[in-house]
Scaffold this active site. Structure first.
Site, PDB file in Angstrom:
ATOM      1  N   TRP A 125      -3.628  -1.855  -1.321  1.00  0.00           N
ATOM      2  CA  TRP A 125      -3.588  -3.414  -2.111  1.00  0.00           C
ATOM      3  C   TRP A 125      -4.257  -4.158  -0.932  1.00  0.00           C
ATOM      4  O   TRP A 125      -3.583  -4.424   0.085  1.00  0.00           O
ATOM      5  CB  TRP A 125      -2.244  -3.816  -2.630  1.00  0.00           C
ATOM      6  N   LYS A 164       3.905  -3.615  -6.885  1.00  0.00           N
ATOM      7  CA  LYS A 164       5.338  -3.667  -7.045  1.00  0.00           C
ATOM      8  C   LYS A 164       6.079  -4.040  -6.017  1.00  0.00           C
ATOM      9  O   LYS A 164       7.213  -4.872  -6.029  1.00  0.00           O
ATOM     10  CB  LYS A 164       5.612  -2.167  -7.586  1.00  0.00           C
ATOM     11  N   GLU A 206       1.333 -12.819 -15.014  1.00  0.00           N
ATOM     12  CA  GLU A 206       1.279 -11.664 -14.369  1.00  0.00           C
ATOM     13  C   GLU A 206       0.723 -10.505 -15.315  1.00  0.00           C
ATOM     14  O   GLU A 206      -0.063  -9.484 -14.894  1.00  0.00           O
ATOM     15  CB  GLU A 206       2.338 -11.336 -13.628  1.00  0.00           C
ATOM     16  N   GLU A 225      10.785 -17.616 -15.722  1.00  0.00           N
ATOM     17  CA  GLU A 225      10.656 -16.088 -15.748  1.00  0.00           C
ATOM     18  C   GLU A 225       9.710 -15.694 -17.031  1.00  0.00           C
ATOM     19  O   GLU A 225       8.773 -15.102 -16.755  1.00  0.00           O
ATOM     20  CB  GLU A 225      12.010 -15.284 -15.875  1.00  0.00           C
ATOM     21  N   LYS A 267       6.172 -13.840 -16.357  1.00  0.00           N
ATOM     22  CA  LYS A 267       5.780 -12.739 -17.249  1.00  0.00           C
ATOM     23  C   LYS A 267       4.477 -12.917 -17.683  1.00  0.00           C
ATOM     24  O   LYS A 267       3.523 -12.006 -17.700  1.00  0.00           O
ATOM     25  CB  LYS A 267       6.728 -12.074 -18.343  1.00  0.00           C
ATOM     26  N   ARG A 297       2.386   0.868  -6.066  1.00  0.00           N
ATOM     27  CA  ARG A 297       2.369   0.029  -4.424  1.00  0.00           C
ATOM     28  C   ARG A 297       1.166  -0.625  -4.428  1.00  0.00           C
ATOM     29  O   ARG A 297       0.809  -1.508  -3.397  1.00  0.00           O
ATOM     30  CB  ARG A 297       2.845   0.830  -3.341  1.00  0.00           C
ATOM     31  N   HIS A 318       7.752 -36.817 -17.496  1.00  0.00           N
ATOM     32  CA  HIS A 318       7.219 -37.579 -16.000  1.00  0.00           C
ATOM     33  C   HIS A 318       5.852 -36.769 -15.634  1.00  0.00           C
ATOM     34  O   HIS A 318       5.618 -36.653 -14.478  1.00  0.00           O
ATOM     35  CB  HIS A 318       8.509 -37.042 -15.035  1.00  0.00           C
ATOM     36  N   ASN A 363       0.036   0.527   6.063  1.00  0.00           N
ATOM     37  CA  ASN A 363       0.302  -0.637   5.169  1.00  0.00           C
ATOM     38  C   ASN A 363       1.020  -1.533   6.159  1.00  0.00           C
ATOM     39  O   ASN A 363       1.804  -1.504   6.876  1.00  0.00           O
ATOM     40  CB  ASN A 363       1.775   0.176   4.546  1.00  0.00           C
ATOM     41  N   GLY A 364       0.573  -2.529   5.849  1.00  0.00           N
ATOM     42  CA  GLY A 364       0.927  -3.942   6.813  1.00  0.00           C
ATOM     43  C   GLY A 364      -0.152  -5.024   7.133  1.00  0.00           C
ATOM     44  O   GLY A 364      -1.354  -4.531   6.654  1.00  0.00           O
ATOM     45  N   CYS A 403       0.863  -1.199  -0.210  1.00  0.00           N
ATOM     46  CA  CYS A 403      -0.037  -0.089   0.060  1.00  0.00           C
ATOM     47  C   CYS A 403       0.962   1.030   0.034  1.00  0.00           C
ATOM     48  O   CYS A 403       1.993   1.224   0.415  1.00  0.00           O
ATOM     49  CB  CYS A 403      -0.814   0.104   1.129  1.00  0.00           C
TER      50      CYS A 403
HETATM   51  C1  AGP Z   1       8.104  -9.831 -11.058  1.00  0.00           C
HETATM   52  O1  AGP Z   1       7.670  -9.521 -12.289  1.00  0.00           O
HETATM   53  C2  AGP Z   1       6.941  -9.682 -10.028  1.00  0.00           C
HETATM   54  N1  AGP Z   1       6.611  -8.519  -9.781  1.00  0.00           N
HETATM   55  C3  AGP Z   1       7.336 -10.046  -8.726  1.00  0.00           C
HETATM   56  O2  AGP Z   1       7.536 -11.618  -8.855  1.00  0.00           O
HETATM   57  C4  AGP Z   1       8.559  -9.694  -7.787  1.00  0.00           C
HETATM   58  O3  AGP Z   1       9.619 -10.080  -8.612  1.00  0.00           O
HETATM   59  C5  AGP Z   1       8.684 -10.199  -6.572  1.00  0.00           C
HETATM   60  O4  AGP Z   1       7.415  -9.583  -5.911  1.00  0.00           O
HETATM   61  C6  AGP Z   1       9.959  -9.699  -5.964  1.00  0.00           C
HETATM   62  O5  AGP Z   1      10.039  -8.470  -5.446  1.00  0.00           O
HETATM   63  P1  AGP Z   1      11.406  -7.558  -5.060  1.00  0.00           P
HETATM   64  O6  AGP Z   1      12.380  -8.061  -6.288  1.00  0.00           O
HETATM   65  O7  AGP Z   1      11.022  -6.247  -5.247  1.00  0.00           O
HETATM   66  O8  AGP Z   1      11.673  -8.353  -3.944  1.00  0.00           O
END
Ligand code: AGP
Length: 606
Positions: A74, A601, A485, A478, A482, A27, A501, A98-99, A2
């Site tokens: 969030w 983020k 998400e 990776e 991508k 955020r 398997h 936030n938390g 947040c």
């Molecule tokens: C990556 O595209 C995502 N947004 C997410 O997996 C991110 O990498 C993860 O939350 C870790 O974030 P950080 O690198 O800020 O610790």
């Protein structure tokens, strides 16, 4: 998770709060709100959705007041709607948070028994009423100290008070919080990014601390309410990098910035004259380190996995990797001669930060590979290796991934030469190849049109697989992340050799499968795995590198060739088409590319 902003000023604050909230939407962005003090009352406005909904639904000109707080959410407790949006106010206290408050249910019950009425489903509202209750019998600083001690869990708080209309209280435990200093006003914010458009003079609160912010003075206190001194940092202003420029999305800009990311990392860590890696002021002797543990979440975890392959190739070190949310609860066998490396773009990811704190409690050697050098993980590690890729705003990590794996590769190279486990000639050649990587990335970025056309097939499918072996396996993971998400399509990254398997049963006619098969030492094996899925009807997108070797297989649906280079470095190039595939897939679906649904983020809660 947040975003929080607070301003105590000699002039009206509502428009500055709104502007800061827009910068904080990365955020969290499922609801937003703000509250100011004027005419002896708390005036609160909030709504579901983006900050611009607030501007549309309310006439902000009427929101006067020179002290105020704001929040973008969030959701953790309570669905995203205007009732659960922050701030949460009683008759005399208003709070943004936030938390996660882990004992909120118990506290809510005891407060309800005392007559407090709750409107929302949030844990935050409990904080509001707890402070309200404690103010009945305590002065401000005692009430705050008492309240914070009654809370279990994590928080970054911004609080204003009807009866004390010239100040804001900020408090921090486990979620980042910063104070900013301006001309005849002072600020509270989740991070420096929220404050940078107003000031570059920043103080970070540490866990357990709180502060009282007035327009012309700021005081800091420890968890016992004792006044303490804190230093003021002057941060570099890199405002330009916070703008999209003429790109449609931050993600598009950040993908194209990757050659610069690599150039900057090479400039920071490679001594051009001597062709040597510079790891400045490394605090340990290399023979003190017998093993390495790499820890991260999401994309950062994929960087850890990538690093494992490189460290195992270039050194004899024993390398372990772990997902931070698993590591922090595992019955770990801590080893004095192990180096624990924490990879995190934001440097604020709660699980990664908790894993670091666990290692610190066990007095382990800790190193942070981060993009935000003033972050909690950076501040609390013994040693920091910044990735210097500039602010990454798009929630889907792109340039930070390449920046992370670059630094980890460079570290593996340095360990290898210091341990005499790489020949000097090989070392010099690898550094030479590394210096050529930015140009190869620029060429690979041109593979735009081919990928745009392909992306619709992934959109029409009910799912896809991303396969790779060896160095390509972390990139397969990776690439799948991508696509998931950004386009909300199920996609699974898998070791190519593992398909037989079980997951081969998933393959059906027309299913898109990405096969990463550069002409490296895993090539022939991966091609035979590719034939297994083609034989069952898969539409294979083969991503390989330019070379004279022919691919021995027919019925390949599409092929994309990246530039050729030393096989250590092919993962950098293979990543780019996968980033673009996810980008164009989401673009065609009309989804919000920089702020995908349900995500944030920086995940600063468990
Ligand atoms: C990556 O595209 C995502 N947004 C997410 O997996 C991110 O990498 C993860 O939350 C870790 O974030 P950080 O690198 O800020 O610790």
């Amino acid at each position: 998770m947040c975003g929080i902003i607070g301003i105590s000023s000699n002039k009206s604050v509502s428009s500055s709060i709104i502007n800061s909230l827009k910068k904080l939407e990365y955020r969290g962005y499922d609801s937003a709100g703000l509250a100011t003090l004027f005419d002896g009352e708390i005036h609160e406005i909030k709504s579901e959705g983006r900050v611009n909904h607030l501007e549309k639904n309310f006439d902000l000109k009427n929101l006067k007041g020179t002290v105020g707080i704001g929040h973008v959410r969030w959701a953790t407790h309570g669905i995203p709607n205007s009732i659960n949006a922050h701030p949460h106010s009683s008759h005399n206290v208003s709070v943004v948070h936030n938390g996660i408050i882990e004992n909120s249910t118990l506290l809510k019950k005891s407060l309800s028994d005392k007559g407090h009425k709750f409107k929302s489903q949030t844990d935050t509202e409990v904080i509001t009423h707890l402070i309200t209750e404690n103010l009945k019998t305590n002065e401000l600083e005692e009430a705050i100290t008492k309240t914070l001690k009654q809370l279990d869990g994590s928080f970054a708080l911004g609080i204003i008070f009807k009866e004390i209309p010239d100040l804001i209280v900020g408090a921090r435990r486990g979620s980042p919080l910063a104070v900013g200093y301006g001309p005849s006003e002072n600020y509270l914010g989740s991070d420096s990014y929220a404050l940078k458009s107003m000031t570059n003079k920043i103080t970070y609160l540490d866990d357990g601390e709180f502060c009282i912010i007035k327009k012309d003075q700021v005081n800091f206190f420890n968890q016992n309410g004792k006044k303490i001194n804190k230093k003021i940092l002057e941060l570099t202003s890199d405002e330009l990098s916070y703008e999209k420029g003429d790109f449609k999305h931050f993600m598009a800009k950040e993908i194209e910035e990757q050659p610069t990311t690599i150039k900057t990392g090479i400039k920071e860590y490679i001594d051009n004259l001597n062709n040597d890696v510079n790891i400045f002021n490394f605090p340990w002797k290399i023979n003190e380190i017998k093993s390495i543990t790499l820890i991260g979440c999401g994309t950062a975890y994929h960087s850890c996995l990538m690093a494992k392959y490189w460290f195992e190739k270039l050194t004899s070190l024993d390398v372990t990797i772990d997902i931070a949310s698993e590591f922090r609860y595992r019955n770990n066998r801590f080893k004095d001669n192990s180096l624990y490396i924490f990879v995190s773009q934001s440097g604020e990811t709660a699980d990664t930060y908790a894993a670091l704190n666990l290692c610190n409690q066990n007095k382990m050697k800790t190193c942070a590979v981060v993009n935000v050098i003033e972050s909690s993980i950076a501040r609390d590690s013994n040693y920091v290796l910044p990735i210097h890729c500039g602010p990454e705003i798009g929630v889907a990590s792109t340039k930070a991934f390449l920046g992370q794996i670059l630094i980890l590769y460079i570290l593996a190279l340095k360990f290898g030469i210091l341990k005499n486990e790489i020949k000097k000639d090989d070392y010099l050649q690898k550094i030479k190849d590394l210096k050529n990587l930015p140009i190869l990335l620029e060429k690979t970025l041109l593979l735009d049109n081919d990928i745009q056309a392909i992306s619709s097939t992934f959109n029409e499918a009910k799912g896809s697989m991303f396969l790779g072996r060896g160095f390509s396996y972390p990139i397969a993971l990776e690439g799948a992340l991508k696509l998931k998400e950004l386009s909300y399509i199920h996609a699974e990254g898998y070791p190519a050799g593992e398909m037989k398997h079980g997951p081969l049963a998933l393959i059906e006619e027309g299913m898109p499968v990405v096969v990463l098969a550069p002409k490296d030492s895993y090539y022939k094996k991966t091609i035979s795995n590719m034939q297994e899925v083609i034989a069952r009807g898969a539409k294979v997108l083969l991503i390989t590198n330019k070379s004279t070797d022919e691919v021995f297989s027919e019925n390949i649906w599409q092929t994309i060739e990246v530039e050729s280079t030393n096989e250590d470095l092919l993962p950098f190039l293979l990543t780019v088409p996968l980033q673009k595939l996810a980008y164009y897939s989401a673009l065609k679906k009309g989804y919000d590319i920089d702020k995908p649904r349900n995500l944030a983020k920086s995940v600063t809660v468990e």
